[in-house]
Motif scaffolding. Structure first.
Motif, PDB file in Angstrom:
ATOM      1  N   VAL A  91       0.860  -1.072   0.372  1.00 22.95           N
ATOM      2  CA  VAL A  91      -0.255   0.286   0.005  1.00 22.95           C
ATOM      3  C   VAL A  91       0.518   1.115  -0.454  1.00 22.95           C
ATOM      4  O   VAL A  91       1.393   1.432   1.483  1.00 22.95           O
ATOM      5  N   GLY A  92       0.653   2.233  -0.773  1.00 22.97           N
ATOM      6  CA  GLY A  92       1.518   3.114  -1.053  1.00 22.97           C
ATOM      7  C   GLY A  92       3.177   3.223  -2.095  1.00 22.97           C
ATOM      8  O   GLY A  92       3.642   4.286  -1.555  1.00 22.97           O
ATOM      9  N   ASP A  93       2.644   2.692  -2.927  1.00 22.03           N
ATOM     10  CA  ASP A  93       4.339   1.922  -3.318  1.00 22.03           C
ATOM     11  C   ASP A  93       4.647   2.520  -4.027  1.00 22.03           C
ATOM     12  O   ASP A  93       5.752   2.399  -4.597  1.00 22.03           O
ATOM     13  N   ARG A  94       3.641   3.889  -4.560  1.00 19.70           N
ATOM     14  CA  ARG A  94       4.330   3.892  -6.061  1.00 19.70           C
ATOM     15  C   ARG A  94       4.620   5.878  -5.184  1.00 19.70           C
ATOM     16  O   ARG A  94       4.459   6.431  -6.190  1.00 19.70           O
ATOM     17  N   ALA A  95       5.223   6.119  -4.021  1.00 24.52           N
ATOM     18  CA  ALA A  95       5.253   7.231  -3.456  1.00 24.52           C
ATOM     19  C   ALA A  95       6.304   7.743  -4.427  1.00 24.52           C
ATOM     20  O   ALA A  95       6.979   6.896  -4.751  1.00 24.52           O
ATOM     21  N   ARG A  96       6.408   9.012  -4.146  1.00 21.64           N
ATOM     22  CA  ARG A  96       7.791   9.907  -4.932  1.00 21.64           C
ATOM     23  C   ARG A  96       7.805  10.433  -4.040  1.00 21.64           C
ATOM     24  O   ARG A  96       7.271  11.651  -2.998  1.00 21.64           O
ATOM     25  N   ARG A  97       9.289  11.308  -4.088  1.00 22.42           N
ATOM     26  CA  ARG A  97      10.398  12.286  -2.830  1.00 22.42           C
ATOM     27  C   ARG A  97      10.047  13.763  -4.076  1.00 22.42           C
ATOM     28  O   ARG A  97      10.869  13.766  -4.641  1.00 22.42           O
ATOM     29  N   THR A  98       9.073  14.360  -3.145  1.00 21.38           N
ATOM     30  CA  THR A  98       8.925  15.840  -3.455  1.00 21.38           C
ATOM     31  C   THR A  98       8.010  16.508  -2.458  1.00 21.38           C
ATOM     32  O   THR A  98       7.800  16.437  -1.751  1.00 21.38           O
ATOM     33  N   GLY A  99       8.210  18.025  -2.607  1.00 20.87           N
ATOM     34  CA  GLY A  99       6.450  18.542  -1.906  1.00 20.87           C
ATOM     35  C   GLY A  99       5.833  18.483  -2.629  1.00 20.87           C
ATOM     36  O   GLY A  99       5.363  18.766  -3.991  1.00 20.87           O
ATOM     37  N   PHE A 100       4.417  19.886  -2.001  1.00 19.20           N
ATOM     38  CA  PHE A 100       4.135  20.195  -2.912  1.00 19.20           C
ATOM     39  C   PHE A 100       3.588  20.968  -3.456  1.00 19.20           C
ATOM     40  O   PHE A 100       4.927  21.677  -4.203  1.00 19.20           O
ATOM     41  N   PRO A 101       3.280  21.135  -4.893  1.00 20.60           N
ATOM     42  CA  PRO A 101       3.118  22.254  -5.525  1.00 20.60           C
ATOM     43  C   PRO A 101       3.910  23.631  -5.194  1.00 20.60           C
ATOM     44  O   PRO A 101       4.816  23.655  -5.956  1.00 20.60           O
ATOM     45  N   PHE A 102       4.288  24.240  -3.882  1.00 20.33           N
ATOM     46  CA  PHE A 102       4.341  24.796  -3.460  1.00 20.33           C
ATOM     47  C   PHE A 102       5.463  25.652  -3.612  1.00 20.33           C
ATOM     48  O   PHE A 102       6.657  26.157  -3.853  1.00 20.33           O
ATOM     49  N   HIS A 103       6.351  24.419  -3.577  1.00 21.07           N
ATOM     50  CA  HIS A 103       7.524  23.929  -3.610  1.00 21.07           C
ATOM     51  C   HIS A 103       8.193  24.621  -5.033  1.00 21.07           C
ATOM     52  O   HIS A 103       9.368  25.320  -4.572  1.00 21.07           O
ATOM     53  N   SER A 104       7.866  24.126  -5.960  1.00 17.12           N
ATOM     54  CA  SER A 104       8.330  23.802  -7.447  1.00 17.12           C
ATOM     55  C   SER A 104       8.012  25.461  -7.800  1.00 17.12           C
ATOM     56  O   SER A 104       8.390  26.567  -8.255  1.00 17.12           O
ATOM     57  N   ALA A 105       6.783  26.195  -7.135  1.00 15.12           N
ATOM     58  CA  ALA A 105       6.124  27.777  -7.390  1.00 15.12           C
ATOM     59  C   ALA A 105       6.828  28.926  -7.102  1.00 15.12           C
ATOM     60  O   ALA A 105       7.256  29.352  -7.658  1.00 15.12           O
ATOM     61  N   THR A 106       7.316  28.844  -5.733  1.00 16.32           N
ATOM     62  CA  THR A 106       8.396  29.383  -4.916  1.00 16.32           C
ATOM     63  C   THR A 106       9.650  29.793  -5.565  1.00 16.32           C
ATOM     64  O   THR A 106      10.463  30.652  -5.830  1.00 16.32           O
ATOM     65  N   LYS A 107      10.511  28.829  -6.585  1.00 14.67           N
ATOM     66  CA  LYS A 107      11.666  28.709  -7.310  1.00 14.67           C
ATOM     67  C   LYS A 107      11.112  29.233  -8.642  1.00 14.67           C
ATOM     68  O   LYS A 107      11.858  29.268  -9.992  1.00 14.67           O
ATOM     69  N   GLY A 108      10.119  29.314  -9.394  1.00 10.47           N
ATOM     70  CA  GLY A 108       9.258  29.611 -10.552  1.00 10.47           C
ATOM     71  C   GLY A 108       9.117  28.852 -11.542  1.00 10.47           C
ATOM     72  O   GLY A 108       9.337  29.003 -12.859  1.00 10.47           O
ATOM     73  N   GLU A 109       9.320  27.235 -10.948  1.00  8.45           N
ATOM     74  CA  GLU A 109       9.275  26.203 -12.086  1.00  8.45           C
ATOM     75  C   GLU A 109       7.768  25.400 -11.974  1.00  8.45           C
ATOM     76  O   GLU A 109       6.995  25.548 -11.408  1.00  8.45           O
ATOM     77  N   MET A 110       8.096  25.018 -13.218  1.00  8.65           N
ATOM     78  CA  MET A 110       6.168  23.838 -12.988  1.00  8.65           C
ATOM     79  C   MET A 110       7.134  22.673 -12.132  1.00  8.65           C
ATOM     80  O   MET A 110       8.147  22.498 -12.514  1.00  8.65           O
ATOM     81  N   PHE A 111       5.616  22.253 -11.694  1.00  6.82           N
ATOM     82  CA  PHE A 111       5.206  21.067  -9.964  1.00  6.82           C
ATOM     83  C   PHE A 111       5.463  20.260 -11.438  1.00  6.82           C
ATOM     84  O   PHE A 111       4.490  20.250 -12.626  1.00  6.82           O
ATOM     85  N   GLU A 112       6.814  19.421 -12.024  1.00  8.66           N
ATOM     86  CA  GLU A 112       6.186  18.166 -12.276  1.00  8.66           C
ATOM     87  C   GLU A 112       5.294  16.750 -11.784  1.00  8.66           C
ATOM     88  O   GLU A 112       5.619  15.851 -10.527  1.00  8.66           O
ATOM     89  N   THR A 113       3.977  16.908 -12.836  1.00  8.44           N
ATOM     90  CA  THR A 113       3.765  15.606 -11.967  1.00  8.44           C
ATOM     91  C   THR A 113       3.402  13.776 -12.606  1.00  8.44           C
ATOM     92  O   THR A 113       3.163  13.129 -12.007  1.00  8.44           O
ATOM     93  N   GLU A 114       4.440  14.108 -13.610  1.00 10.12           N
ATOM     94  CA  GLU A 114       5.520  12.505 -14.354  1.00 10.12           C
ATOM     95  C   GLU A 114       6.624  12.369 -13.358  1.00 10.12           C
ATOM     96  O   GLU A 114       6.869  13.356 -13.442  1.00 10.12           O
TER      97      GLU A 114
END
Length: 909
Positions: A91-114
């Motif tokens: 259960v939950g074995d497709r987890a990814r090391r990331t933060g919420f979209p705000f991490h990317s938005a703060t840096k002016g980057e697109m949040f990668e969903t793939e």
């Protein structure tokens, strides 16, 4: 420390021989003949003869491996058919090391969903051998199945579906039992890949470097029995030779490598990666007896009382205990007495509560026990023991053993035998609470040296530990704390890995709050747990986005992973046994002490707040206009309508003279953000994801809460999260706000320009700063720490005494190593009283007499509540300030003593 089922039959039947060498076999079904005569002379621990069919484990099936095995990733493994097997789906074995979209938005980057969810190597170690110098390891495997084909929604380009990614073999040279997954620093592996290539992998990060490899003749077929034999022999100049042999049905491969001896010293175990299925049938170690360790065990990893569940039911006081166990079991029990050493023994003490031990998709060997107290908690200090399937498992057997120290991270100053019992301190005034936050299990271990205190660096810094400094908690018993407030980032679910299984998630929790020192504190106090964003397994979890990411795929994180984590958290902090994974948790609650004179309220300022989005209409024709709907918009909500309405009712009706709130992190905006705020005049850019984490980012919501809290006296609000200790007062509403922590992870928020003893926050609120204990500053004047000072790991000492004529409040920031006799940290403490809190009253109600020891509530004649208080033992109610009520107003006062009601109309003066 390790998960366990029961010792293998082989170890139970061990017999001793002579002096300096050990030969250990933890399995059977051996390939060919196990030539015991070939082993160096020594002590024979287990005898497996040729053709033996005795299984590797004594139980046929379990998700836990046994007291002799340890892993950061127990979810990679299982016992099946008596053998060690890979677990390929969790259960939950497709987890990814990331933060919420705000991490990317703060840096002016697109949040990668793939992303590619392929998991790295998982390793399980024998915890009773730390191998040095000269040794041999032999393991036999059965190759069961090739990797599966990509699923309907999978991509065939993912690593897990590439040739050579899957492998099995032996890992050695680990300096910690928790080196696994992406937390690998030191190991060497001898592995057979799914392409039948035998390889030696050297010191590794994620993938490692291949030092030698050779194809296995004839490849691999399902059902093949494979044996790997490793021999380590000292060479010259601090070097050693590693010889590796793989024997397969259709051939044999030999590899060798000269390596630094230090790289081959350490723990050894089994490694597995990818989707191939295999089982381990045998694991043998031949080594110097002095390399043998005796790790201690704690079958009860923790069993803590949730103080906020304490309630009076049919004349009996009941409280909920959460038991977390290291092993499978059927039934857990709590026995409670008014002494820590009952005259007839604990077995004769009646069972106060019992419940099954449960494992499912969000539980792993936990038990929720509703216990009935034999005495009222305001009459006596009580003690308890924990029983599992009829056995007393209260003692912590890890204490005083080699399991407590480098290599495991279990560092502690606790009773030397570990034979303490649980304690429920007497709940009467003065109430003494301890606030703890940011309880990470890495980030360095502080030790005292001749040159003062220092944080261990380099490889030592990486060790897991359940406390941040040698000597932490040593003096906690001297403070006479009754309640521990574990607030925000209690176990950092995702800091070390995004746990790809329920087992791995519990492993993170266990290493955080079930290590020897933390367990000791949890089991010696009443507890309140109020989790933060990291505890849910993803940084910046908040707002409606956290609901969406649990409901929908394609948003950059595994929704099953997030749903599982929400269930785990709600289960551990409330004791709920059924948790809807999609429902937004309504976990605000209030705990009123048995004497009804002090209330602790627990709130949630993350999960019910408005979105961080400040461009809500940019896709509807207004894209050229930014921040039309910004953080100051009056419609923004901090607590959500339902929770705010609950808090309004609590403030207007609660009769306690003192109320402490926890869970609203930073309403007064004094902390800065990250890179996005650097060029902002106030260092507080609303698009900064760190700034947006504070409750004060929602200005309108924070304003409403501050105005509400100032509508009566005696309210204090405390929080964790910001990694700083601070005591401040909002001068408009006379509301005291405190922060505390960290107790394990660095990262104190920087202060805004103009910070000082008297200052304005970002939103121009007037503040008085009484204390600041910061990574760089020792006081509100921003003076630096002296050379050799201990690192600023800290907690908040809180003292509330409603029995004083003017009820007293004491707030002190303490370093984790401080005794209560030492001066508080942060430059000062705050010793104040109820009359100094809340907005200045417009009028007062005169003192009057009513029912004794009663809750007294004031309301306007139409029924709208205003506030509450208590009468004393003679029925006297002191003159009470009425904020925002004009003099000459009629007020309805209603007293209730639990049996009778008495009402009177009073007029304000």
């Amino acid at each position: 420390m390790g998960r366990m089922s029961s010792k293998s039959d082989l170890e139970k039947s061990s017999s001793a021989h002579v002096n300096r060498r050990d030969f250990l076999v933890t399995g059977a079904s051996a390939i060919g003949t196990v030539a015991l005569a070939a082993a160096p002379a020594g002590r024979l621990l287990a005898n497996v003869s040729s053709g033996s069919t005795k299984p590797m484990f004594s139980i046929p099936n379990s998700l836990v491996l046994g007291r002799d095995w340890e892993s950061l990733n127990p979810g990679y493994w299982q016992i099946k058919g008596g053998a060690l097997r890979r677990r390929l789906v969790n259960v939950g074995d497709r987890a990814r090391r990331t933060g919420f979209p705000f991490h990317s938005a703060t840096k002016g980057e697109m949040f990668e969903t793939e992303y590619d969810p392929s998991q790295p190597v998982g390793i399980v170690y024998r915890n009773d051998w730390y191998l040095t110098r000269e040794y041999e390891i032999r393991a036999s495997f059965t190759y069961l199945a090739d990797r599966s084909s990509p699923g309907k929604e999978d991509k065939d380009t993912w690593e897990m579906y590439q040739d050579g990614y899957g492998y099995f073999g032996i890992a050695l040279g680990a300096k910690s039992l928790l080196e696994s997954h992406r937390k690998i620093r030191h190991i060497t592996q001898a592995v057979c890949t799914d392409q039948a290539e035998f390889s030696l992998l050297g010191k590794m990060g994620r993938g490692g470097s291949r030092t030698a490899s050779q194809k296995v003749l004839g490849g691999l077929k399902e059902g093949d029995r494979i044996e790997i034999l490793l021999k380590v022999r000292p060479a010259k100049d601090s070097m050693s030779e590693l010889s590796a042999t793989l024997r397969a049905p259709r051939g044999e491969v030999n590899l060798s490598q000269l390596m630094p001896s230090s790289a081959l010293e350490g723990f050894a175990g089994i490694a597995g990666r990818g989707l191939i299925d295999f089982e381990v049938n045998q694991f043998e170690v031949t080594a110097d007896e002095q390399d043998r360790r005796k790790p201690g065990q704690a079958d009860c990893l923790s069993c803590y009382p949730l103080g906020d569940t304490l309630k009076l039911v049919d004349g009996k006081w009941r409280v909920r205990f959460i038991g977390i166990f290291d092993t499978d079991g059927s039934q857990a029990e709590i026995r409670i007495a008014d002494t820590d050493s009952p005259e007839s023994g604990w077995l004769k003490v009646p069972v106060a509560g019992a419940a099954p031990i449960v494992s499912n998709d969000f539980r792993r060997n936990t038990s929720v026990m509703e216990a009935t107290l034999p005495f009222a908690p305001n009459e006596k200090t009580l003690y308890y023991t924990v029983w599992k399937d009829g056995v007393d498992v209260t003692a912590d057997g890890r204490i005083g053993t080699s399991a407590v120290g480098p290599g495991t991270g279990l560092v502690g100053d606790v009773p030397s035998s570990g034979a303490y019992v649980g304690r429920l301190p007497k709940l009467t005034a003065p109430y003494k609470l301890c606030g703890l936050s940011c309880h990470a299990i890495t980030s360095g271990l502080q030790q005292k040296t001749e040159d003062g205190y220092r944080i261990l660096g380099g490889g030592d810094e990486w060790h897991f530990r359940d406390q941040p400094t040698i000597g932490a908690y040593r003096h906690f018993e001297d403070y006479d704390f009754q309640i521990m407030v574990w607030e925000d980032d209690v176990w950092y679910m995702e800091l070390e890995l995004y746990p790809p299984s329920t087992d791995d998630a519990y492993k993170v929790v266990e290493d955080s709050i079930c290590g020897p020192t933390s367990r000791w504190q949890f089991m010696r106090h009443w507890n309140v747990i109020n989790p933060g964003d990291h505890d849910y397994g993803m940084d910046d979890v908040k707002g409606p986005e956290q609901i969406a990411i649990r409901k929908f795929k394609g948003l950059g994180q595994d929704p099953e992973y997030m749903r599982r984590n929400f269930q785990i958290v709600h289960h551990l902090v409330t004791g709920a046994e059924v948790v809807d994974p999609l429902e937004n948790p309504k976990k605000w609650r209030a705990w009123k002490m048995p004497n009804r004179d002090f209330t602790l309220a627990i709130l949630d300022s993350r999960l019910w707040r408005s979105s961080q989005d400040v461009d809500i209409w940019d896709d509807a024709g207004w894209g050229a206009f930014k921040n039309l709907y910004d953080r100051t918009d009056p419609t923004r909500s901090l607590l959500g309508e339902e929770q705010f309405a609950w808090l309004q009712e609590l403030i207007a009706t609660d009769s306690s003279k003192l109320i402490c709130l926890t869970g609203i992190n930073g309403m007064n905006t004094i902390w800065t953000g990250a890179d996005a705020s650097k060029d902002h005049p106030k260092k507080f850019d609303q698009r900064d994801r760190v700034v947006a984490d504070y409750a004060g980012w929602v200005k309108a919501g924070a304003d409403r809460v501050l105005e509400l809290l100032g509508s009566r006296d005696g309210v204090v609000t405390v929080y964790g999260d910001v990694h700083n200790g601070c005591i401040m007062k909002n001068l408009e509403h006379n509301i005291i706000e405190c922060s505390f922590g960290p107790i394990g992870r660095r990262g104190g928020r920087a202060v805004i320009p103009g910070f000082g003893p008297r200052m304005k926050d970002v939103d121009d609120r007037d503040l008085e700063i009484h204390a600041l204990y910061h990574e760089f500053y020792k006081n509100p004047q921003l003076e630096g720490h002296e050379e050799g000072s201990p690192y600023y790991w800290n907690f908040l000492e809180m003292e509330f005494d409603p029995h004083q004529e003017d009820p007293a409040i004491g707030l002190r920031i303490r370093n984790m190593i401080d005794a209560p006799s030492r001066e508080p940290r942060g430059g000062s403490s705050l010793e104040t009283s109820v009359s100094e809190t809340g907005r200045t009253p417009k009028s007062y109600l005169p003192a009057f007499k009513t029912l004794a020891n009663a809750d007294v509530r004031f309301a306007v004649p139409s029924g709208a509540p205003l506030r509450g208080t208590r009468s004393d033992q003679k029925g006297r109610v002191e003159s009470t300030g009425m904020v925002d009520i004009d003099k000459g107003s009629e007020i309805l006062a209603t007293a209730w003593d639990g049996r009778r009601v008495e009402s009177v109309i009073l007029k304000t003066i």
